[in-house]
Design an enzyme around this catalytic site. Structure first.
Site, PDB file in Angstrom:
ATOM      1  N   ASP A  12     115.520  23.808  55.990  1.00 31.23           N
ATOM      2  CA  ASP A  12     115.842  23.032  57.169  1.00 31.23           C
ATOM      3  C   ASP A  12     114.726  22.000  57.357  1.00 31.23           C
ATOM      4  OD1 ASP A  12     116.937  22.387  59.805  1.00 31.23           O
ATOM      5  OD2 ASP A  12     115.243  23.522  60.592  1.00 31.23           O
ATOM      6  N   ASP A  14     113.767  19.889  60.952  1.00 31.18           N
ATOM      7  CA  ASP A  14     113.067  19.949  62.243  1.00 31.18           C
ATOM      8  C   ASP A  14     112.662  21.372  62.583  1.00 31.18           C
ATOM      9  OD1 ASP A  14     113.025  17.237  63.177  1.00 31.18           O
ATOM     10  OD2 ASP A  14     115.177  17.362  63.489  1.00 31.18           O
ATOM     11  N   THR A 109     119.774  19.662  56.546  1.00 32.41           N
ATOM     12  CA  THR A 109     119.465  19.348  57.936  1.00 32.41           C
ATOM     13  C   THR A 109     120.703  18.939  58.713  1.00 32.41           C
ATOM     14  OG1 THR A 109     118.190  17.849  59.376  1.00 32.41           O
ATOM     15  CG2 THR A 109     118.838  17.001  57.229  1.00 32.41           C
ATOM     16  N   SER A 110     120.681  19.179  60.019  1.00 31.54           N
ATOM     17  CA  SER A 110     121.757  18.731  60.897  1.00 31.54           C
ATOM     18  C   SER A 110     121.589  17.275  61.303  1.00 31.54           C
ATOM     19  CB  SER A 110     121.799  19.601  62.160  1.00 31.54           C
ATOM     20  OG  SER A 110     122.130  20.927  61.837  1.00 31.54           O
ATOM     21  N   LYS A 141     125.823  23.332  61.295  1.00 34.98           N
ATOM     22  CA  LYS A 141     125.282  24.640  61.650  1.00 34.98           C
ATOM     23  C   LYS A 141     125.788  25.000  63.054  1.00 34.98           C
ATOM     24  CE  LYS A 141     121.126  23.532  58.987  1.00 34.98           C
ATOM     25  NZ  LYS A 141     119.674  23.267  59.025  1.00 34.98           N
ATOM     26  N   ASP A 166     114.264  27.732  61.347  1.00 41.10           N
ATOM     27  CA  ASP A 166     113.535  28.094  62.570  1.00 41.10           C
ATOM     28  C   ASP A 166     114.413  28.274  63.788  1.00 41.10           C
ATOM     29  OD1 ASP A 166     112.770  25.310  64.532  1.00 41.10           O
ATOM     30  OD2 ASP A 166     114.051  25.202  62.758  1.00 41.10           O
TER      31      ASP A 166
END
Length: 217
Positions: A12, A14, A109-110, A141, A166
């Site tokens: 991931d 962030d 990543t989103s 996600k 995270d």
């Protein structure tokens, strides 16, 4: 402590490789003030999710075109604002060790692509060759699509990879994909029970283990 054997690594962004807390909190605080929603409520839901999913969650009665406009404005603001973005401790060096050891690595990543690339560069973390962003998946996600696609870009199954995450939505996504999942940071929630955890990437060693690699630290 972790001791994991895998064929590839999925990250991931962030909160995992990059700390963009100040930028994210600022953007959602302004959004909350405009729509009379407590920023803490928004942030509790939004972390790890695509911006459009968060806008739709809190403003479900708006026409889709207006939801999309608001999401695009939020993303555009964040793309331009990189002040205060730093790496998670040891992230850049750990990525370097993985690449030097020949470990296949993907970013999942989103965030939209422009935002992801800007944040990684601002933090001084090299962008892996394989990248999955919000534009690349039909469902963000906590659906597993991103991690499944990230593994496929490496020529692997998600089950053969380790994923570092995270946020609750991201952890649900990684677990659902079948990847061995490691929590990064302090999150304590139902989804983290039984998972390995790291608080940074300093000291994680990378060694060959037959046709795979062992991560230990």
């Amino acid at each position: 402590m972790i001791d994991i054997v895998a064929s590839g690594v999925l990250f991931d962004m962030d909160g995992t490789l990059v700390d963009s807390t100040s930028v994210v909190e600022g953007a959602w605080s302004r959004f909350g003030a405009q729509h009379d929603i407590a920023p803490s409520t928004i942030l509790a839901f939004s972390h790890g999710r695509q911006t459009i999913d968060t806008v739709q969650h809190f403003l479900p009665d708006l026409p889709y075109a207006e939801q999309r406009r608001l999401a695009d404005e939020l993303v555009a603001d964040e793309v331009e604002n990189t002040h205060g973005i730093i790496e998670i401790p040891g992230a850049a060096a750990f990525l370097g060790r993985l690449v030097d050891a020949g470990v296949p690595v993907a970013l999942v990543t989103s965030a939209p692509r422009d935002l992801a690339l800007n944040r990684m560069r601002a933090a001084g973390v090299t962008v892996p060759e394989s990248v999955v962003t919000s534009e690349d998946v039909e469902q963000g996600k906590p659906h597993p699509d991103g991690y499944v696609r990230g593994a496929a870009l490496l020529g692997l199954r998600a089950e053969d990879c380790v994923a570092f995450e995270d946020a609750p939505a991201g952890l649900q996504s990684a677990i659902a994909s079948g990847a061995t999942t490691v929590v990064v940071g302090e999150l304590d929630a139902d989804v983290t029970v039984g998972l390995a955890r790291v608080h940074g990437f300093d000291g994680i060693e990378v060694t060959a283990e037959g046709a795979a690699f062992r991560l230990r630290g």
